[in-house]
Motif scaffolding. Sequence first.
Motif, PDB file in Angstrom:
ATOM      1  N   SER A 364       0.861  -1.183   0.000  1.00 19.32           N
ATOM      2  CA  SER A 364       0.000   0.000   0.000  1.00 19.32           C
ATOM      3  C   SER A 364       0.896   1.231   0.000  1.00 19.32           C
ATOM      4  O   SER A 364       1.814   1.341   0.833  1.00 19.32           O
ATOM      5  CB  SER A 364      -0.905   0.004   1.233  1.00 19.32           C
ATOM      6  N   LEU A 365       0.639   2.170  -0.922  1.00 20.26           N
ATOM      7  CA  LEU A 365       1.503   3.338  -1.055  1.00 20.26           C
ATOM      8  C   LEU A 365       0.729   4.497  -1.668  1.00 20.26           C
ATOM      9  O   LEU A 365      -0.427   4.356  -2.090  1.00 20.26           O
ATOM     10  CB  LEU A 365       2.748   3.006  -1.892  1.00 20.26           C
ATOM     11  N   SER A 366       1.409   5.616  -1.760  1.00 23.40           N
ATOM     12  CA  SER A 366       0.871   6.776  -2.466  1.00 23.40           C
ATOM     13  C   SER A 366       1.911   7.252  -3.469  1.00 23.40           C
ATOM     14  O   SER A 366       2.969   7.768  -3.082  1.00 23.40           O
ATOM     15  CB  SER A 366       0.539   7.917  -1.492  1.00 23.40           C
ATOM     16  N   ALA A 367       1.611   7.059  -4.738  1.00 26.38           N
ATOM     17  CA  ALA A 367       2.533   7.530  -5.775  1.00 26.38           C
ATOM     18  C   ALA A 367       2.603   9.052  -5.781  1.00 26.38           C
ATOM     19  O   ALA A 367       3.628   9.628  -6.141  1.00 26.38           O
ATOM     20  CB  ALA A 367       2.085   7.016  -7.149  1.00 26.38           C
ATOM     21  N   LYS A 368       1.533   9.700  -5.350  1.00 28.06           N
ATOM     22  CA  LYS A 368       1.490  11.165  -5.364  1.00 28.06           C
ATOM     23  C   LYS A 368       2.406  11.760  -4.304  1.00 28.06           C
ATOM     24  O   LYS A 368       3.167  12.689  -4.572  1.00 28.06           O
ATOM     25  CB  LYS A 368       0.050  11.634  -5.147  1.00 28.06           C
ATOM     26  N   THR A 369       2.348  11.222  -3.077  1.00 34.47           N
ATOM     27  CA  THR A 369       3.167  11.773  -1.989  1.00 34.47           C
ATOM     28  C   THR A 369       4.522  11.076  -1.868  1.00 34.47           C
ATOM     29  O   THR A 369       5.433  11.604  -1.235  1.00 34.47           O
ATOM     30  CB  THR A 369       2.430  11.652  -0.647  1.00 34.47           C
ATOM     31  N   GLY A 370       4.659   9.887  -2.452  1.00 37.78           N
ATOM     32  CA  GLY A 370       5.894   9.123  -2.340  1.00 37.78           C
ATOM     33  C   GLY A 370       5.927   8.185  -1.155  1.00 37.78           C
ATOM     34  O   GLY A 370       6.870   7.379  -1.023  1.00 37.78           O
ATOM     35  N   GLU A 371       4.911   8.245  -0.272  1.00 36.47           N
ATOM     36  CA  GLU A 371       4.879   7.369   0.895  1.00 36.47           C
ATOM     37  C   GLU A 371       4.744   5.911   0.456  1.00 36.47           C
ATOM     38  O   GLU A 371       3.840   5.555  -0.285  1.00 36.47           O
ATOM     39  CB  GLU A 371       3.704   7.743   1.806  1.00 36.47           C
ATOM     40  N   GLY A 372       5.679   5.068   0.882  1.00 32.90           N
ATOM     41  CA  GLY A 372       5.623   3.639   0.573  1.00 32.90           C
ATOM     42  C   GLY A 372       6.299   3.240  -0.717  1.00 32.90           C
ATOM     43  O   GLY A 372       6.414   2.044  -1.009  1.00 32.90           O
ATOM     44  N   VAL A 373       6.766   4.206  -1.515  1.00 33.93           N
ATOM     45  CA  VAL A 373       7.421   3.853  -2.786  1.00 33.93           C
ATOM     46  C   VAL A 373       8.709   3.065  -2.532  1.00 33.93           C
ATOM     47  O   VAL A 373       9.062   2.161  -3.291  1.00 33.93           O
ATOM     48  CB  VAL A 373       7.705   5.119  -3.622  1.00 33.93           C
ATOM     49  N   GLU A 374       9.392   3.376  -1.441  1.00 30.36           N
ATOM     50  CA  GLU A 374      10.615   2.632  -1.111  1.00 30.36           C
ATOM     51  C   GLU A 374      10.299   1.167  -0.818  1.00 30.36           C
ATOM     52  O   GLU A 374      11.121   0.270  -1.105  1.00 30.36           O
ATOM     53  CB  GLU A 374      11.316   3.276   0.090  1.00 30.36           C
ATOM     54  N   LEU A 375       9.121   0.884  -0.252  1.00 30.96           N
ATOM     55  CA  LEU A 375       8.720  -0.506  -0.035  1.00 30.96           C
ATOM     56  C   LEU A 375       8.639  -1.259  -1.365  1.00 30.96           C
ATOM     57  O   LEU A 375       9.017  -2.433  -1.454  1.00 30.96           O
ATOM     58  CB  LEU A 375       7.366  -0.563   0.674  1.00 30.96           C
TER      59      LEU A 375
END
Length: 458
Positions: A364-375
Amino acid sequence: MAEKPPTTPRPDSAPRRETIAAIATAPGRGGIGVIRLSGQGLLVLAQALCDKVPQPRLATLADFRAADGRLIDSGLLLYFPAPHSYTGEDVLELQGHGGPVVLRMLLARCLDLGARLAEPGEFTRRAYLNGKLDLAQAEAVVDLIDAATEAAARSAVRSLHGEFSSEIHALLDQLTELRALVETCLDFPDEDVDFLEAADAFGRVERLQQRLACVFDRAQQGRLLQGGLQVVLAGQPNVGKSSLLNALAGDDLAIVTPLAGTTRDVIRSTLQIEGIPLHVIDTAGLRASDDEIEKIGIERTWREIERADVVVLLVDARSGIGDAERRILAQLPARLARITVHNKVDLAGRSAQRHDDTAGPTISLSAKTGEGVELLRQALLQIAGWHPAEDVFIARERHLRALSATREHIVAAAAQLPQLELFAEELRLAQSALASITGEFSADDLLGEIFGRFCIGK
């Protein structure tokens, strides 16, 4: 410490003695351009071209002239007599100005003086045939040229300097010693020698397998550095595939709008994570459509999925997996690794997280904010089988196939003990497979395929 490359010319090197010539610098304009020649009669050619006979390994200022004496260019003349040259033959380099026209004029003059145009990779092929490089080192030459990341370049240099070949030769030495002991027992069957205990056959095979596993792991990591991973972003329209591509790339590569179906064709971008090239492909949204252009884009999406190593299926975190996503999952090739991404957690009021099950990672992530992209980045590395290492060497798919075949024959050999005849045959097959990596046993068609991918002049 890497072993020195072989110095004994291979049997099929003798007929390839005609002089070859090519432009050795990259196409286009540049400050310096180099013509490289290899073969026989180069001092006579230099005399006709420059009215000078160069001294070995000494840069000589010279005028390069046409047959009627007109000046073509001025530059440096360098002569490397055999066997102390790149190809192991006499080598002459003409270093002039890097204009395409003047280089073609100078090359044409060399051809008029008896040289012929080199084939792709022919200089390196001659280096291999003359024992200056083994086959794995020769392949590392083009891998260094084509390296897409710093990690790939460092690994290619290690292979070029013989680290990979040294490991292969060490394995071959272990196999040779074991085969010699087996052949001795076969030649003297009446001797009262307990082969299994006296020669420590099981122990030798086990140590061989352990070292082979280590080499295979390092080669597999190097293969990732060279080839990377094909990653396809798939899903319904407007789930954020283009936004995720931009987030992974750190740049606005794809158009992002609130309108569904913005992406009509595939968009490719090569990124790198810890030195691994990721060839990420953003695709058209998968849905039923009457729009002819969109239908073509959807067909291309499925073609890219068939060729991919990993598919990242995006879904909207607010709605989750529905019937449309289940239909997409059902059509994915069974061998294809997959990651399910629930995008837009910022809109769903959720936080980034990851959990794994038998179907693969779900992130689960947010491409817009970048949260979780590293996962997601770490999940891609995990699927690739990458683990950080500083001692990997560039390897190719044929190297991995040869190492796999070697491992299979060694396992089969262990299963044949104490039947020495069958044990010996499996060891022979293992040695043949392993030796193909460095070129001790290589068919002409394999050499043609390898060196045909080189650029002309190398």
